[in-house]
Design a protein around this motif. Structure first.
Motif, PDB file in Angstrom:
ATOM      1  N   CYS A   1       4.149  15.059   4.929  1.00  0.00           N
ATOM      2  CA  CYS A   1       5.082  14.270   4.126  1.00  0.00           C
ATOM      3  C   CYS A   1       4.351  13.687   2.928  1.00  0.00           C
ATOM      4  O   CYS A   1       3.122  13.739   2.846  1.00  0.00           O
ATOM      5  CB  CYS A   1       5.669  13.126   4.952  1.00  0.00           C
ATOM      6  SG  CYS A   1       6.511  13.643   6.473  1.00  0.00           S
TER       7      CYS A   1
ATOM      8  N   VAL B   1       8.385  26.035   7.484  1.00  0.00           N
ATOM      9  CA  VAL B   1       9.488  25.419   6.737  1.00  0.00           C
ATOM     10  C   VAL B   1      10.819  25.709   7.416  1.00  0.00           C
ATOM     11  O   VAL B   1      11.870  25.273   6.938  1.00  0.00           O
ATOM     12  CB  VAL B   1       9.529  25.900   5.263  1.00  0.00           C
ATOM     13  CG1 VAL B   1       8.302  25.435   4.519  1.00  0.00           C
ATOM     14  CG2 VAL B   1       9.694  27.416   5.171  1.00  0.00           C
TER      15      VAL B   1
ATOM     16  N   GLN C   1      15.451  19.926   7.679  1.00  0.00           N
ATOM     17  CA  GLN C   1      14.671  18.810   7.132  1.00  0.00           C
ATOM     18  C   GLN C   1      15.392  17.474   7.293  1.00  0.00           C
ATOM     19  O   GLN C   1      14.768  16.454   7.571  1.00  0.00           O
ATOM     20  CB  GLN C   1      14.349  19.071   5.662  1.00  0.00           C
ATOM     21  CG  GLN C   1      13.319  20.153   5.458  1.00  0.00           C
ATOM     22  CD  GLN C   1      12.376  19.827   4.319  1.00  0.00           C
ATOM     23  OE1 GLN C   1      12.410  18.756   3.726  1.00  0.00           O
ATOM     24  NE2 GLN C   1      11.504  20.773   4.008  1.00  0.00           N
ATOM     25  N   LYS C   2      16.701  17.476   7.102  1.00  0.00           N
ATOM     26  CA  LYS C   2      17.458  16.221   7.226  1.00  0.00           C
ATOM     27  C   LYS C   2      17.359  15.671   8.643  1.00  0.00           C
ATOM     28  O   LYS C   2      17.136  14.471   8.846  1.00  0.00           O
ATOM     29  CB  LYS C   2      18.919  16.442   6.836  1.00  0.00           C
ATOM     30  CG  LYS C   2      19.748  15.180   6.857  1.00  0.00           C
ATOM     31  CD  LYS C   2      21.182  15.432   6.381  1.00  0.00           C
ATOM     32  CE  LYS C   2      22.007  14.146   6.421  1.00  0.00           C
ATOM     33  NZ  LYS C   2      23.415  14.395   5.986  1.00  0.00           N
TER      34      LYS C   2
ATOM     35  N   ALA D   1      13.812  14.450   9.353  1.00  0.00           N
ATOM     36  CA  ALA D   1      13.615  13.182   8.647  1.00  0.00           C
ATOM     37  C   ALA D   1      14.209  12.024   9.448  1.00  0.00           C
ATOM     38  O   ALA D   1      13.612  10.938   9.544  1.00  0.00           O
ATOM     39  CB  ALA D   1      14.228  13.253   7.255  1.00  0.00           C
TER      40      ALA D   1
ATOM     41  N   ILE E   1       9.636  15.302   3.102  1.00  0.00           N
ATOM     42  CA  ILE E   1       8.929  16.230   3.986  1.00  0.00           C
ATOM     43  C   ILE E   1       8.641  17.486   3.180  1.00  0.00           C
ATOM     44  O   ILE E   1       9.527  18.022   2.508  1.00  0.00           O
ATOM     45  CB  ILE E   1       9.767  16.577   5.222  1.00  0.00           C
ATOM     46  CG1 ILE E   1       9.978  15.338   6.101  1.00  0.00           C
ATOM     47  CG2 ILE E   1       9.102  17.698   6.029  1.00  0.00           C
ATOM     48  CD1 ILE E   1      10.915  15.563   7.272  1.00  0.00           C
ATOM     49  N   SER E   2       7.415  17.982   3.264  1.00  0.00           N
ATOM     50  CA  SER E   2       7.068  19.223   2.577  1.00  0.00           C
ATOM     51  C   SER E   2       7.126  20.400   3.551  1.00  0.00           C
ATOM     52  O   SER E   2       7.854  21.361   3.326  1.00  0.00           O
ATOM     53  CB  SER E   2       5.676  19.112   1.953  1.00  0.00           C
ATOM     54  OG  SER E   2       5.403  20.228   1.137  1.00  0.00           O
TER      55      SER E   2
END
Length: 202
Positions: A80, A150, A154-155, A158, A169-170
């Protein structure tokens, strides 16, 4: 293991021994080595979320569409970044340098990033990329395997890690001991396509 060997032998390993645990001293060493990765203006904007809670790992696995290595690998590090690290006491990033260096660089930091959301986001992902590769090469050099990821919501992730405001977040990195090797290395595009000398042709 030397650096060149670590680069050539590092692969994205998907299958890990769920019973293997990286010793605590190696875990600490890996993360401290990752913190030596460069960041612009030394703002150290990366944040390494080391997910140790087993139940949380399972929830993140579900958010990663059931990919087993999220839970099976010894370590799961979520890469992150703090988008606003540049404005948080920027003088501390250069406090160990001569005063004349501080006088030049510290006043440049906030104006460089302030108001430029694209630059802040770009810097976040650049920093995480450099630190992530450092982490994976260090892991390989120490005899461990890794996989950058990846492929996850992501949501949802998070929410699960309670990602603070102005953070992103990467990607994630699983680290552990393989029980099944990666597939043979896939095709590399030609050097003539990947490497451009001086400028692109029209």
């Amino acid at each position: 293991m030397d650096t060149i060997t670590a680069i050539t032998e590092r692969r994205a390993v998907k299958h890990y021994d769920p019973d293997f645990e990286i010793p605590a001293e190696d875990e600490t060493k890996l993360l401290e080595l990752a913190r030596l990765a460069p960041t612009s203006f030394n703002i150290q904007n990366w944040r390494f979320v080391n997910v140790k809670d087993k139940d949380l790992r399972e929830q993140i696995k579900e958010a990663a569409w059931g990919q087993a290595h999220v839970a099976d690998a010894s370590l799961l590090i979520i890469m992150c970044a703090d988008l606003k690290a540049y404005e948080k006491e920027p003088s501390r990033y250069w406090s160990n340098t001569p005063q004349e260096v501080q006088d030049i660089l510290v006043p440049m930091i906030v104006p460089f990033y302030d108001g430029n959301d694209a630059l802040q986001h770009g810097e976040a992902h650049r920093s995480c990329g450099l630190a992530g590769q450092t982490l994976m090469l260090a892991a390989k050099a120490m005899g461990y395997d890794s996989c950058p990821m990846v492929g996850f919501d992501q949501k949802k992730v998070a929410e699960l890690i309670r990602l603070p405001e102005n953070h992103v977040i990467s990607f994630m990195i699983a680290i552990g001991k393989e029980i099944k090797p990666a597939w043979p290395r896939p095709n590399q595009i030609a050097s003539s396509e990947a490497i451009v000398v001086d400028r692109f042709e029209n």
